[in-house]
Design a protein around this motif. Sequence first.
Motif, mmCIF file in Angstrom:
data_model
loop_
_atom_site.group_PDB
_atom_site.id
_atom_site.type_symbol
_atom_site.label_atom_id
_atom_site.label_comp_id
_atom_site.label_asym_id
_atom_site.label_seq_id
_atom_site.Cartn_x
_atom_site.Cartn_y
_atom_site.Cartn_z
ATOM 1 N N UNK A 89 0.692 -1.111 -0.513
ATOM 2 C CA UNK A 89 0.205 0.033 -0.252
ATOM 3 C C UNK A 89 1.137 1.563 -0.066
ATOM 4 N N UNK A 90 1.673 1.347 0.574
ATOM 5 C CA UNK A 90 2.867 2.437 0.535
ATOM 6 C C UNK A 90 3.726 2.684 -0.873
ATOM 7 N N UNK A 91 4.487 1.532 -1.385
ATOM 8 C CA UNK A 91 4.177 1.698 -2.931
ATOM 9 C C UNK A 91 3.373 2.322 -3.625
ATOM 10 N N UNK A 92 2.083 2.165 -3.146
ATOM 11 C CA UNK A 92 1.075 2.142 -4.387
ATOM 12 C C UNK A 92 0.343 3.539 -4.288
ATOM 13 N N UNK A 93 -0.167 3.490 -2.680
ATOM 14 C CA UNK A 93 0.177 4.693 -2.582
ATOM 15 C C UNK A 93 0.294 5.771 -1.618
ATOM 16 N N UNK A 96 3.137 7.565 3.777
ATOM 17 C CA UNK A 96 4.108 7.315 4.733
ATOM 18 C C UNK A 96 4.945 6.639 6.582
ATOM 19 N N UNK A 97 5.771 6.365 6.249
ATOM 20 C CA UNK A 97 5.762 5.360 7.336
ATOM 21 C C UNK A 97 4.817 5.654 9.072
ATOM 22 N N UNK A 103 -5.634 4.409 7.939
ATOM 23 C CA UNK A 103 -5.343 5.026 6.590
ATOM 24 C C UNK A 103 -5.099 2.990 5.514
ATOM 25 N N UNK A 104 -4.789 2.480 6.491
ATOM 26 C CA UNK A 104 -3.713 1.321 6.181
ATOM 27 C C UNK A 104 -5.363 0.715 5.410
ATOM 28 N N UNK A 105 -6.294 0.579 7.084
ATOM 29 C CA UNK A 105 -7.546 -0.366 7.151
ATOM 30 C C UNK A 105 -8.312 -0.035 5.692
#
Length: 418
Positions: A89-93, A96-97, A103-105
């Motif tokens: 998800x970090x890569x796609x959207x 940030x860490x 947000x991930x949910x």
Amino acid sequence: MITSSPLYVYLQRPDTGQWVTVGRYSLDASGQLGRFLYAPSYLEAGFGWSIDPVNLPLIAGNPINATRYGGLHDVLRDACPDSWGRLLIQREHGLGDTAHSSAYLLLASNADRWGALAIGKSPKPSIAKLSTPKLAQLPELSEELLAMYERRPAVNPQLRRRLMATPSMGGARPKVTVQDGNAYWLVKPVLPSDTVDIPLLEHVVQRWGKAAGLNFAHTEHESAGSGSGLSVVRSLRFDRSGDQRIMAVSGASLLQTEYPGAAGSASWSYPVLATVLRQIGAPLEDSIELFSRMVFNAVIGNDDDHPRNHAIHYSHEQRRWRLTPAFDVVPNPDFTPSHLALQVCFGDRSISTQNILRDAQSFGFESQDHAKQHLETLLNDIEAGYEVVESMFTEGLRSLMGARLNEGIRRLRVDYSP
């Protein structure tokens, strides 16, 4: 106090499969306190399904607060993607860490989400969006694995991305869900950094547990070409049955602790988890099964038995929560652990017969004598189970696990007579 825009929590009903709105989640301005409120319509309909029998009882009117996980309620954290899914998800959207777990949910794909919950911004669920997620099919997986073995370009680029690890992905273990008719499988390939064939080891150990009479998840193992190094294990998901998703809650949620997070490890405990199982209405056989899994982990040297590697799921037929089949049972291949991740008795994680039997009554045994009898029978069953699966190991793994079995059995039989 100012709060974030609400997120709505949806549940696929265990009786009809219909999606309904369960409640509303919001995060306050501090970013550390979450609030969940069951929807009045859900309560008024008389649905008796608490989505978390420990932390979210069916209460009307007042929101239920959460401080763990930065204010995300435990069962919602369960529905979040794991470390591998977060990295994707970090890569796609471009998250940030420091992005909040909510947000991930929200961004996680509902196709392979764990359990029977889903999240959205609308008060009513989008049935079309929730009911028809697209998943790779088992034949597609086989085709992609063959292409990987033959070093050909990806047949299914999205599937290839989920199966391949790269240095930039932070070392998280890749996995993907694939579908085969009404069955759903979680697929995990070997990594270049693995010191042994972890997928094969996991597969045979899962079969070993079943051969010993325990309730372990069904797995299959695939490899492409002799000596190719391409090895994959797929584990049958217990939270899916055709189009029906099944409510599930992690052991971390039941123990009211954070994982990962060393701060909460003092509450990671097999006896406590067994007590909670009985408190939420699981039958005695489930807490005895948990005891048996603890012993099995001690014998084989699986110290990755952390709280998220235990779970319950809701049985609509029985109208109660049950311990799920055991999953992710993988011995430590590098050394023989002297401790488990969860305490085997109150306050102590070290492996010994004395510790394993000390809190036997927390698991539902009438006395320590009954627990001793069960332990002796179980050790015999574990030895017999190994004979069933021994030939499935490679020579190196057979040598490793044969020695591990002998050492584990000896350790638990020292100064002990049934």
